[in-house]
Design a protein around this motif. Structure first.
Motif, PDB file in Angstrom:
ATOM      1  N   HIS A  35       7.644  -7.674 -12.176  1.00 36.62           N
ATOM      2  CA  HIS A  35       6.266  -7.714 -11.775  1.00 36.62           C
ATOM      3  C   HIS A  35       6.460  -7.609 -10.402  1.00 36.62           C
ATOM      4  CE1 HIS A  35       5.452  -9.165 -16.111  1.00 36.62           C
ATOM      5  NE2 HIS A  35       4.390  -8.165 -15.890  1.00 36.62           N
ATOM      6  N   PHE A  36       5.426  -6.850  -9.625  1.00 33.96           N
ATOM      7  CA  PHE A  36       5.327  -6.778  -8.373  1.00 33.96           C
ATOM      8  C   PHE A  36       3.793  -6.746  -7.790  1.00 33.96           C
ATOM      9  CE2 PHE A  36       5.893  -2.638  -9.477  1.00 33.96           C
ATOM     10  CZ  PHE A  36       5.017  -1.858  -8.619  1.00 33.96           C
ATOM     11  N   TYR A  37       3.274  -7.069  -6.753  1.00 34.42           N
ATOM     12  CA  TYR A  37       2.117  -6.913  -6.065  1.00 34.42           C
ATOM     13  C   TYR A  37       2.182  -5.815  -5.256  1.00 34.42           C
ATOM     14  CZ  TYR A  37      -1.633  -7.926  -2.755  1.00 34.42           C
ATOM     15  OH  TYR A  37      -2.886  -7.935  -2.036  1.00 34.42           O
ATOM     16  N   GLN A  38       0.883  -4.869  -5.281  1.00 30.45           N
ATOM     17  CA  GLN A  38       0.812  -3.757  -4.400  1.00 30.45           C
ATOM     18  C   GLN A  38      -0.395  -3.487  -3.590  1.00 30.45           C
ATOM     19  OE1 GLN A  38       2.155  -0.089  -6.377  1.00 30.45           O
ATOM     20  NE2 GLN A  38       0.452   0.933  -5.717  1.00 30.45           N
ATOM     21  N   LYS A  39      -0.344  -3.315  -2.394  1.00 28.49           N
ATOM     22  CA  LYS A  39      -1.435  -3.300  -1.486  1.00 28.49           C
ATOM     23  C   LYS A  39      -1.470  -2.078  -0.736  1.00 28.49           C
ATOM     24  CE  LYS A  39      -4.998  -5.209   0.681  1.00 28.49           C
ATOM     25  NZ  LYS A  39      -6.295  -5.493   1.211  1.00 28.49           N
ATOM     26  N   ARG A  40      -2.562  -1.175  -0.756  1.00 28.97           N
ATOM     27  CA  ARG A  40      -2.489   0.081   0.414  1.00 28.97           C
ATOM     28  C   ARG A  40      -2.512  -0.235   1.423  1.00 28.97           C
ATOM     29  NH1 ARG A  40      -4.671   3.428   2.806  1.00 28.97           N
ATOM     30  NH2 ARG A  40      -5.893   4.971   2.815  1.00 28.97           N
ATOM     31  N   LEU A  41      -1.918   0.393   2.588  1.00 34.23           N
ATOM     32  CA  LEU A  41      -1.943   0.369   3.976  1.00 34.23           C
ATOM     33  C   LEU A  41      -2.249   1.462   4.725  1.00 34.23           C
ATOM     34  CD1 LEU A  41       1.574  -1.813   4.290  1.00 34.23           C
ATOM     35  CD2 LEU A  41      -0.675  -2.841   4.148  1.00 34.23           C
ATOM     36  N   ASP A  42      -2.430   1.375   5.958  1.00 32.18           N
ATOM     37  CA  ASP A  42      -2.755   2.301   6.989  1.00 32.18           C
ATOM     38  C   ASP A  42      -1.240   2.648   7.389  1.00 32.18           C
ATOM     39  OD1 ASP A  42      -5.439   2.785   7.040  1.00 32.18           O
ATOM     40  OD2 ASP A  42      -5.776   1.505   8.569  1.00 32.18           O
ATOM     41  N   ALA A  43      -1.198   3.906   7.737  1.00 35.63           N
ATOM     42  CA  ALA A  43       0.276   4.632   8.342  1.00 35.63           C
ATOM     43  C   ALA A  43       1.084   3.664   9.237  1.00 35.63           C
ATOM     44  CB  ALA A  43       0.249   5.957   8.945  1.00 35.63           C
ATOM     45  N   ASP A  44       0.262   2.871  10.098  1.00 37.96           N
ATOM     46  CA  ASP A  44       0.714   2.011  11.170  1.00 37.96           C
ATOM     47  C   ASP A  44       1.260   0.554  10.485  1.00 37.96           C
ATOM     48  OD1 ASP A  44      -1.571   0.609  10.689  1.00 37.96           O
ATOM     49  OD2 ASP A  44      -2.283   0.988  12.827  1.00 37.96           O
ATOM     50  N   LYS A  90      -0.705  17.101   0.120  1.00 39.14           N
ATOM     51  CA  LYS A  90      -0.897  16.964   1.949  1.00 39.14           C
ATOM     52  C   LYS A  90      -1.359  15.512   2.236  1.00 39.14           C
ATOM     53  CE  LYS A  90      -5.646  18.330   1.615  1.00 39.14           C
ATOM     54  NZ  LYS A  90      -6.928  19.208   2.246  1.00 39.14           N
ATOM     55  N   TYR A  91      -1.338  14.664   1.393  1.00 40.35           N
ATOM     56  CA  TYR A  91      -1.560  13.183   1.697  1.00 40.35           C
ATOM     57  C   TYR A  91      -0.215  12.227   1.491  1.00 40.35           C
ATOM     58  CZ  TYR A  91      -6.050  14.879   0.718  1.00 40.35           C
ATOM     59  OH  TYR A  91      -7.193  15.627   0.975  1.00 40.35           O
ATOM     60  N   THR A  92      -0.365  11.214   2.465  1.00 45.24           N
ATOM     61  CA  THR A  92       0.702  10.416   2.311  1.00 45.24           C
ATOM     62  C   THR A  92       0.090   9.057   2.234  1.00 45.24           C
ATOM     63  OG1 THR A  92       2.387  11.652   3.750  1.00 45.24           O
ATOM     64  CG2 THR A  92       2.671   9.319   3.749  1.00 45.24           C
ATOM     65  N   ASP A  93       0.390   8.163   1.552  1.00 48.28           N
ATOM     66  CA  ASP A  93      -0.043   6.776   1.158  1.00 48.28           C
ATOM     67  C   ASP A  93       0.933   5.909   1.347  1.00 48.28           C
ATOM     68  OD1 ASP A  93      -2.680   7.744   0.389  1.00 48.28           O
ATOM     69  OD2 ASP A  93      -2.038   8.152  -1.361  1.00 48.28           O
ATOM     70  N   TRP A  94       0.835   4.865   2.124  1.00 42.01           N
ATOM     71  CA  TRP A  94       1.562   3.694   2.538  1.00 42.01           C
ATOM     72  C   TRP A  94       1.012   2.428   1.620  1.00 42.01           C
ATOM     73  CZ3 TRP A  94       5.642   3.639   5.818  1.00 42.01           C
ATOM     74  CH2 TRP A  94       5.872   4.864   6.388  1.00 42.01           C
ATOM     75  N   TYR A  95       2.198   1.692   1.008  1.00 38.16           N
ATOM     76  CA  TYR A  95       1.936   0.592   0.201  1.00 38.16           C
ATOM     77  C   TYR A  95       2.986  -0.552   0.887  1.00 38.16           C
ATOM     78  CZ  TYR A  95      -0.420   3.822  -2.674  1.00 38.16           C
ATOM     79  OH  TYR A  95      -1.223   4.732  -3.147  1.00 38.16           O
ATOM     80  N   LYS A  96       2.383  -1.727   0.632  1.00 45.18           N
ATOM     81  CA  LYS A  96       3.109  -2.893   0.747  1.00 45.18           C
ATOM     82  C   LYS A  96       3.278  -3.611  -0.621  1.00 45.18           C
ATOM     83  CE  LYS A  96       2.774  -7.843   2.477  1.00 45.18           C
ATOM     84  NZ  LYS A  96       1.997  -8.856   2.963  1.00 45.18           N
ATOM     85  N   LEU A  97       4.793  -3.845  -1.015  1.00 42.44           N
ATOM     86  CA  LEU A  97       5.000  -4.386  -2.120  1.00 42.44           C
ATOM     87  C   LEU A  97       5.611  -5.650  -1.881  1.00 42.44           C
ATOM     88  CD1 LEU A  97       7.134  -1.389  -3.724  1.00 42.44           C
ATOM     89  CD2 LEU A  97       4.941  -1.830  -3.846  1.00 42.44           C
ATOM     90  N   GLU A  98       5.090  -6.834  -2.850  1.00 40.67           N
ATOM     91  CA  GLU A  98       5.658  -8.145  -2.829  1.00 40.67           C
ATOM     92  C   GLU A  98       6.278  -8.396  -4.160  1.00 40.67           C
ATOM     93  OE1 GLU A  98       2.836 -10.809  -1.415  1.00 40.67           O
ATOM     94  OE2 GLU A  98       2.612  -9.809   0.425  1.00 40.67           O
ATOM     95  N   GLN A  99       7.570  -8.773  -4.351  1.00 42.90           N
ATOM     96  CA  GLN A  99       8.128  -9.077  -5.654  1.00 42.90           C
ATOM     97  C   GLN A  99       7.385 -10.412  -5.894  1.00 42.90           C
ATOM     98  OE1 GLN A  99      12.411  -9.856  -5.377  1.00 42.90           O
ATOM     99  NE2 GLN A  99      12.493  -9.735  -7.986  1.00 42.90           N
ATOM    100  N   ILE A 100       7.231 -10.392  -7.568  1.00 46.52           N
ATOM    101  CA  ILE A 100       6.581 -11.638  -8.014  1.00 46.52           C
ATOM    102  C   ILE A 100       7.820 -12.465  -9.162  1.00 46.52           C
ATOM    103  CG2 ILE A 100       5.149 -12.358  -9.721  1.00 46.52           C
ATOM    104  CD1 ILE A 100       3.081 -10.401  -8.858  1.00 46.52           C
ATOM    105  N   ASP A 101       8.424 -11.329  -9.623  1.00 46.97           N
ATOM    106  CA  ASP A 101       9.347 -11.668 -10.552  1.00 46.97           C
ATOM    107  C   ASP A 101      10.228 -10.418 -11.005  1.00 46.97           C
ATOM    108  OD1 ASP A 101       8.153 -10.466 -12.775  1.00 46.97           O
ATOM    109  OD2 ASP A 101       7.299 -12.229 -13.627  1.00 46.97           O
TER     110      ASP A 101
END
Length: 82
Positions: A26-35, A12-23
């Motif tokens: 590898h990538f960087y991941q950070k959790r976001l709010d739905a907006d 029942k949960y939805t999580d949003w993430y921002k991904l940034e490519q490193i190479d």
């Protein structure tokens, strides 16, 4: 640097993430709010190797292709991740 915003539906949960490519692996991941806002700007995200997503899973396959420049992931969703 390439970035993408994805969401993962787990029950029942939805999580949003921002991904940034490193190479290429590898990538960087950070959790976001739905907006798209950052609920905890003082907290850092984390660096992951694509294999940490679970080899062969739909999320792994999509991020692996994104890191190789073969597809886009902006606002792409993934459901029922184990």
């Amino acid at each position: 640097m390439r970035t993408a915003k994805i969401f993962v539906v787990d029950g029942k949960y939805t999580d949003w993430y921002k991904l940034e490519q490193i190479d290429i692996t590898h990538f960087y991941q950070k959790r976001l709010d739905a907006d798209g806002s950052d609920p905890n700007p003082e907290r850092k995200g984390w660096v992951l190797h694509v294999a940490q997503l679970g080899y062969g899973t739909p999320l792994y396959e999509a991020v692996w292709e994104w890191l190789q420049g073969k597809r886009e992931l902006q606002n792409v969703g993934f459901g029922e991740v184990a």
